[in-house]
Scaffold this motif. Sequence first.
Motif, PDB file in Angstrom:
ATOM      1  N   HIS A  79       0.853  -1.186   0.000  1.00 46.00           N
ATOM      2  CA  HIS A  79       0.000   0.000   0.000  1.00 46.00           C
ATOM      3  C   HIS A  79       0.894   1.243   0.000  1.00 46.00           C
ATOM      4  CE1 HIS A  79      -2.644  -3.164   1.246  1.00 46.00           C
ATOM      5  NE2 HIS A  79      -2.195  -3.174   2.482  1.00 46.00           N
ATOM      6  N   VAL A  80       0.538   2.253  -0.810  1.00 48.58           N
ATOM      7  CA  VAL A  80       1.378   3.446  -0.935  1.00 48.58           C
ATOM      8  C   VAL A  80       0.513   4.706  -1.007  1.00 48.58           C
ATOM      9  CG1 VAL A  80       3.219   2.194  -2.144  1.00 48.58           C
ATOM     10  CG2 VAL A  80       1.430   3.345  -3.465  1.00 48.58           C
ATOM     11  N   VAL A  81       1.174   5.853  -0.799  1.00 47.77           N
ATOM     12  CA  VAL A  81       0.543   7.166  -0.959  1.00 47.77           C
ATOM     13  C   VAL A  81       1.372   7.974  -1.942  1.00 47.77           C
ATOM     14  CG1 VAL A  81      -0.344   9.215   0.198  1.00 47.77           C
ATOM     15  CG2 VAL A  81      -0.070   7.104   1.485  1.00 47.77           C
ATOM     16  N   LEU A  90       1.907  19.633   2.025  1.00 41.58           N
ATOM     17  CA  LEU A  90       2.084  18.400   2.791  1.00 41.58           C
ATOM     18  C   LEU A  90       2.583  17.276   1.890  1.00 41.58           C
ATOM     19  CD1 LEU A  90      -0.286  17.044   5.467  1.00 41.58           C
ATOM     20  CD2 LEU A  90       0.322  15.549   3.587  1.00 41.58           C
ATOM     21  N   ARG A  91       3.606  16.543   2.353  1.00 42.27           N
ATOM     22  CA  ARG A  91       4.160  15.404   1.604  1.00 42.27           C
ATOM     23  C   ARG A  91       4.143  14.175   2.506  1.00 42.27           C
ATOM     24  NH1 ARG A  91       4.395  16.807  -3.766  1.00 42.27           N
ATOM     25  NH2 ARG A  91       5.153  18.961  -3.944  1.00 42.27           N
ATOM     26  N   PHE A  92       3.393  13.149   2.092  1.00 40.70           N
ATOM     27  CA  PHE A  92       3.350  11.906   2.850  1.00 40.70           C
ATOM     28  C   PHE A  92       4.568  11.033   2.544  1.00 40.70           C
ATOM     29  CE2 PHE A  92      -1.250  12.808   2.897  1.00 40.70           C
ATOM     30  CZ  PHE A  92      -1.535  12.574   4.228  1.00 40.70           C
ATOM     31  N   ASP A  93       5.026  10.266   3.548  1.00 41.92           N
ATOM     32  CA  ASP A  93       5.942   9.172   3.254  1.00 41.92           C
ATOM     33  C   ASP A  93       5.182   8.197   2.358  1.00 41.92           C
ATOM     34  OD1 ASP A  93       7.590  10.447   4.995  1.00 41.92           O
ATOM     35  OD2 ASP A  93       7.725   8.819   6.453  1.00 41.92           O
ATOM     36  N   PRO A  94       5.787   7.725   1.269  1.00 41.19           N
ATOM     37  CA  PRO A  94       5.009   6.900   0.327  1.00 41.19           C
ATOM     38  C   PRO A  94       4.645   5.518   0.855  1.00 41.19           C
ATOM     39  CG  PRO A  94       7.303   7.077  -0.369  1.00 41.19           C
ATOM     40  CD  PRO A  94       7.134   8.031   0.766  1.00 41.19           C
ATOM     41  N   MET A  95       5.434   4.952   1.755  1.00 40.16           N
ATOM     42  CA  MET A  95       5.210   3.572   2.186  1.00 40.16           C
ATOM     43  C   MET A  95       4.218   3.509   3.335  1.00 40.16           C
ATOM     44  SD  MET A  95       7.978   0.623   3.255  1.00 40.16           S
ATOM     45  CE  MET A  95       8.551   1.443   4.737  1.00 40.16           C
ATOM     46  N   ILE A  96       3.143   2.740   3.142  1.00 36.23           N
ATOM     47  CA  ILE A  96       2.175   2.473   4.206  1.00 36.23           C
ATOM     48  C   ILE A  96       2.523   1.132   4.830  1.00 36.23           C
ATOM     49  CG2 ILE A  96      -0.242   1.982   4.722  1.00 36.23           C
ATOM     50  CD1 ILE A  96      -1.023   3.925   2.556  1.00 36.23           C
ATOM     51  N   THR A  97       2.767   1.130   6.130  1.00 30.31           N
ATOM     52  CA  THR A  97       3.178  -0.085   6.821  1.00 30.31           C
ATOM     53  C   THR A  97       1.985  -0.715   7.546  1.00 30.31           C
ATOM     54  OG1 THR A  97       3.736   1.061   8.876  1.00 30.31           O
ATOM     55  CG2 THR A  97       5.447   0.951   7.174  1.00 30.31           C
ATOM     56  N   SER A  98       2.260  -1.816   8.242  1.00 31.76           N
ATOM     57  CA  SER A  98       1.207  -2.523   8.974  1.00 31.76           C
ATOM     58  C   SER A  98       0.623  -1.675  10.098  1.00 31.76           C
ATOM     59  CB  SER A  98       1.751  -3.835   9.551  1.00 31.76           C
ATOM     60  OG  SER A  98       2.868  -3.578  10.390  1.00 31.76           O
ATOM     61  N   ASP A  99       1.344  -0.612  10.504  1.00 31.05           N
ATOM     62  CA  ASP A  99       0.830   0.274  11.553  1.00 31.05           C
ATOM     63  C   ASP A  99      -0.485   0.933  11.141  1.00 31.05           C
ATOM     64  OD1 ASP A  99       3.081  -0.330  12.994  1.00 31.05           O
ATOM     65  OD2 ASP A  99       4.156   1.507  12.464  1.00 31.05           O
ATOM     66  N   LEU A 100      -0.732   1.015   9.827  1.00 32.01           N
ATOM     67  CA  LEU A 100      -1.934   1.664   9.330  1.00 32.01           C
ATOM     68  C   LEU A 100      -3.044   0.655   9.045  1.00 32.01           C
ATOM     69  CD1 LEU A 100      -1.846   4.769   9.007  1.00 32.01           C
ATOM     70  CD2 LEU A 100      -2.087   4.442   6.556  1.00 32.01           C
ATOM     71  N   GLY A 101      -2.907  -0.553   9.580  1.00 32.29           N
ATOM     72  CA  GLY A 101      -3.883  -1.604   9.304  1.00 32.29           C
ATOM     73  C   GLY A 101      -5.298  -1.227   9.688  1.00 32.29           C
ATOM     74  N   GLN A 102      -5.467  -0.596  10.849  1.00 36.54           N
ATOM     75  CA  GLN A 102      -6.811  -0.219  11.280  1.00 36.54           C
ATOM     76  C   GLN A 102      -7.398   0.860  10.384  1.00 36.54           C
ATOM     77  OE1 GLN A 102      -6.026   0.698  15.473  1.00 36.54           O
ATOM     78  NE2 GLN A 102      -7.155  -1.133  16.052  1.00 36.54           N
ATOM     79  N   TRP A 103      -6.543   1.772   9.911  1.00 38.21           N
ATOM     80  CA  TRP A 103      -7.032   2.808   8.998  1.00 38.21           C
ATOM     81  C   TRP A 103      -7.481   2.188   7.673  1.00 38.21           C
ATOM     82  CZ3 TRP A 103      -5.968   4.698   4.163  1.00 38.21           C
ATOM     83  CH2 TRP A 103      -6.573   5.923   3.829  1.00 38.21           C
ATOM     84  N   ILE A 104      -6.741   1.196   7.180  1.00 35.79           N
ATOM     85  CA  ILE A 104      -7.129   0.529   5.928  1.00 35.79           C
ATOM     86  C   ILE A 104      -8.470  -0.187   6.110  1.00 35.79           C
ATOM     87  CG2 ILE A 104      -6.514  -1.368   4.370  1.00 35.79           C
ATOM     88  CD1 ILE A 104      -3.576  -0.474   4.746  1.00 35.79           C
ATOM     89  N   THR A 105      -8.664  -0.799   7.273  1.00 33.52           N
ATOM     90  CA  THR A 105      -9.975  -1.406   7.571  1.00 33.52           C
ATOM     91  C   THR A 105     -11.065  -0.346   7.552  1.00 33.52           C
ATOM     92  OG1 THR A 105      -8.936  -3.136   8.906  1.00 33.52           O
ATOM     93  CG2 THR A 105     -11.280  -2.731   9.265  1.00 33.52           C
TER      94      THR A 105
END
Length: 332
Positions: free
Chosen positions: A111-113, A155-170
């Motif tokens: 997952h990326v931004v 605003l510039r996001f870090d492109p890599m979405i890690t498992s820490d964002l699992g609840q947000w993806i849900t």
Amino acid sequence: MRRRFSEGSPIASTVVTGDDFGELEHTFQAFLAPDSVKLHTPAPTGTFDISQLSGLRIPGIHPNGLSVYELTLDSDVVLQGEETPDAYTVVVTLSGRSQVRIDGEIVPARHVVTGPETRFQTRYDHPDILLLRLGKQLMADTMRERLGEAPTETLRFDPMITSDLGQWITLLQTFSETAASGLFDRSPLAASHFEKLLLHGLLDTQPHSLSGELAEERPRPRSTAVRRAMTYCEEHAAEPVSIGELAMAARVSVRALQLAFRTELGLTPMEYLRRVRLDHVHQDLLAIAQGRAEGTVTDVALRWGFTHLGRFSGLYRDAYGKLPSETARLTA
């Protein structure tokens, strides 16, 4: 294969579907920086489908908009291009495989931004994807709401979405399912609250260039009296409210409440109430711009207690950096 959110949906609309990959490339060009988009199919067989689950039905992205798309590719595809100057895209790969390069660097994540004018190249292998697209102005307005002033940089996001964002993806998946059900079309207020939840959740959990500024946000007031008055403002913003009523709700004297607000928030109680009302105005105007509600700037201003329209326009411009009529227009 999981059931697609758009399957059987009463409101999902097909953006493009079929097996003509030239048509798919043309669709991506309409949504991204067109001169940069190239689509390569190592084995040009299979099918594709892009459906829109939420948001204004226009190519690209409205600067104040939030849209969700579902993309299914029954093929291998290499897509390269550049994000537009006025959009962010969160790419969530639900199934299949993907390999992403952003600005020339491999991003080791499913997952990326991407942000404004980000260059990317993605190799997909039979994926099922959710795309959340966010207008640049929407992100800037959300940061302004959080900080109390306009952000000093894009605003510039870090492109890599890690498992820490699992609840947000849900949360994004739940939003997509709810949008596809048609509930948000029947309840624009529910849609607005859910969109805010997505926006603030992303800002708080995905690292970005302004994370440090958010970390320095003024803490929630410790004073019980101030918290009671703030809650009263939020619950009665559409009604006439006096400083005496706020003091009664806070269970302190008017002078004590004014002093507490000045000490903890740097505002008077009535200035805080005005901010709450302006935020409601802003959300209503965005709903009009996105086709989720009808009305005029005057209707909205009067609804939230602003009877002097010239003074209202000045207050709104100070808070959001533009006139209310600009927010309400699709071309803002």
